[in-house]
Scaffold this active site. Structure first.
Site, PDB file in Angstrom:
ATOM      1  N   GLU A  87       0.829  -1.209   0.000  1.00  0.00           N
ATOM      2  CA  GLU A  87       0.000   0.000   0.000  1.00  0.00           C
ATOM      3  C   GLU A  87       0.868   1.265   0.000  1.00  0.00           C
ATOM      4  OE1 GLU A  87      -2.698  -0.568   3.283  1.00  0.00           O
ATOM      5  OE2 GLU A  87      -4.015  -1.830   2.080  1.00  0.00           O
ATOM      6  N   GLU A 159      -6.637  -7.736  -1.246  1.00  0.00           N
ATOM      7  CA  GLU A 159      -7.210  -7.790   0.110  1.00  0.00           C
ATOM      8  C   GLU A 159      -8.719  -7.628   0.012  1.00  0.00           C
ATOM      9  OE1 GLU A 159      -5.556  -5.105   2.969  1.00  0.00           O
ATOM     10  OE2 GLU A 159      -3.545  -5.988   2.882  1.00  0.00           O
TER      11      GLU A 159
END
Length: 506
Positions: A87, A159
């Protein structure tokens, strides 16, 4: 493009792996999984091309690569893809740094294939995806948005969230209804990774924290990482597990295979703790400085507690003001408790001090939560840093004493004799296990601190909740004579503990 095997963990098929080794991983972990020793350096810049940071990353990647190489799919193992960083678009925009991370893995003998993982809005803004890398999306149920980023690289859901994390002082443990979204993902035939399939525990000092970009809005993560996952913290399948599993079977993705027996759990009746000496009988390192500085810089200590001590000269009075407290402070004037400051509910860190004819000892005892592990505020240091002033005049000549609460320090504390000492904070209890199994130790009669069972650090407890029970796995428990060491930041008198089979309920 589909990545076969990324959604097999719920249905009994051979599991193929998506390895997410970082170096930065987030995971609500302390400092996002980066070692706290990086903060011992005065001005290091994390997750950048700072040579000091890259040197540490290189050491890590070299060490990890030799361990994982035999398990790559190319070598007959289960790992079919490696993630580059984590991320990063939520933190920075330096694509050259991302290229460096991928190249470091390749140079270490890990050739890929690789994937990134980001939120779609952040990735759309920062464009930190790498050509030749799969584009992983976090928190999305659709991958069509990646077409505006790249039409060449495959996309998938890195995710999908069947649960969520919980912070201290949340109203309740997080609960997520995800079956409808999961059904949509499966119906579209998308490749996905559930974050997480199996809940866990932030044992010891593992739990990190979240905050706004400027470090305000500090939210430490609780000890439990049960996450409302399909498989709970103790390793037991939940209703959510069976719902997801049946959905995959009905869709024809996998066969209906047998499920292993869940791990056993036990209970024990309440046992009373007793005083176990004083934390202050086993101090760590001590340094002297003119002005308070962080635990990392002063003591090379990245966890635990620290005592900041100075003397208020005779005749001084007025408003005592503290710099930002990281993370929880109790103040004692000549041994008398004069107040508490919490970074979770900061308020104004100031106290009125009356005049006295003689010098007085001022103690500020700092307890810590995990370092911020996500976002722009990554890299916060613990303790006090900056002037403590009285009537706008800085107090000087400080001693800083560390209480690291690491394995070596706890061995010393466990060896202390049992005796009643005021403000000792240390308590000890013992329990026998009625049968083999793990247990949740109930700390609802206590205030704030840490628990060790037979020397193993279970983690933090705090009376503000929403977590009141700490998970202890069966492998840490003996049949009889289990020692529970409790460090409570506020507790004056002993209380009881009790064993339960579940995180909540009875």
């Amino acid at each position: 493009m589909q990545f076969p095997g990324f959604h097999t963990a719920l249905s009994g098929c051979r599991s193929l792996g998506f390895l997410r080794p970082g170096p930065y991983i987030c995971g609500e972990w302390d400092l996002g999984g980066l070692p706290a020793y990086l903060l011992f350096d005065e001005d290091i810049s994390l997750r950048t091309r700072d040579p000091r940071f890259l040197k540490a990353c290189q050491r890590y990647i070299t060490a990890i690569a030799s361990s994982i190489r035999p398990y790559l799919a190319a070598n007959g193992g289960p790992i079919i893809m490696i993630q580059v960083e984590n991320e990063y678009a939520s933190f920075g925009s330096d694509r050259i740094y991302m290229v460096w991370v991928r190249e470091a893995w390749i140079q270490a003998g890990i050739p890929g294939p690789f994937s990134t993982a980001d939120g779609l809005p952040q990735l759309t803004e920062r464009r930190t995806n790498l050509p030749g890398c799969a584009i992983g999306l976090d928190g999305e149920n659709d991958i069509s948005g990646t077409k505006s980023i790249s039409t060449q690289d495959p996309a998938w859901i890195s995710e999908a969230y069947p649960g969520w994390l919980t912070h201290w002082e949340d109203k309740d443990l997080a609960r997520v209804e995800f079956t409808k979204d999961f059904s949509a993902i499966v119906a579209k035939g998308l490749s996905f990774n559930l974050y997480v399939v199996h809940g866990g525990t932030n044992f010891g000092f593992g739990a990190g924290a979240n905050a706004h970009r400027d470090g305000s809005g500090f939210q430490p993560v609780i000890t439990s990482y049960d996450y409302d996952a399909p498989i709970d913290e103790a390793g037991r399948p939940t209703k959510k597990y069976y719902a997801f599993r049946n959905l995959l079977i009905d869709h024809g993705d996998c066969k209906d295979l047998s499920i292993p027996e869940p791990p056993p759990m036990v209970e024990f009746e309440p046992v009373m703790a007793h005083r176990a000496g004083s934390l202050w009988e086993a101090p760590g390192a001590t340094v002297i400085c003119d002005t308070p500085i962080s635990m990392e810089r002063a003591l090379h200590q990245g966890q635990g507690m620290a005592l900041y001590r100075t003397t208020i000269p005779a005749g001084m009075s007025g408003l005592l003001k503290l710099p930002p407290v990281h993370d929880y402070a109790r103040l004692f004037l000549e041994g008398t408790d004069i107040g508490t400051v919490s970074r979770v509910n900061p308020g104004e860190a100031s106290f009125m001090i009356s005049k006295a004819e003689k010098p007085r000892k001022l103690d500020i005892i700092i307890d810590t939560f995990g370092h911020i592990g996500y976002g722009a505020a990554l890299g916060d240091r613990k303790g006090l840093e900056g002037h403590v002033s009285l009537d706008e005049k800085p107090l000087r000549n400080w001693t800083i004493t560390g209480f690291p609460l690491d394995d070596s320090h706890i061995s010393t504390l466990r060896a202390l004799p049992d005796r009643a000492i005021q403000h000792g904070f240390l308590f000890r209890a013992h329990f026998d296990r009625p049968a083999r199994g793990g247990v949740y130790i109930d700390m609802s009669s206590w205030k704030k601190g840490y628990v060790w069972v037979n020397g193993h650090a279970l983690g933090r407890f705090w009376h503000i909740g929403p977590q009141y029970r700490l998970f202890c796995p069966a492998c840490w428990i003996r049949p009889i004579g289990n020692e529970v060491l409790i460090l409570d930041y506020h507790q004056e008198n002993p209380a009881s503990i009790k064993g339960y089979k579940a995180l909540t309920g009875f």
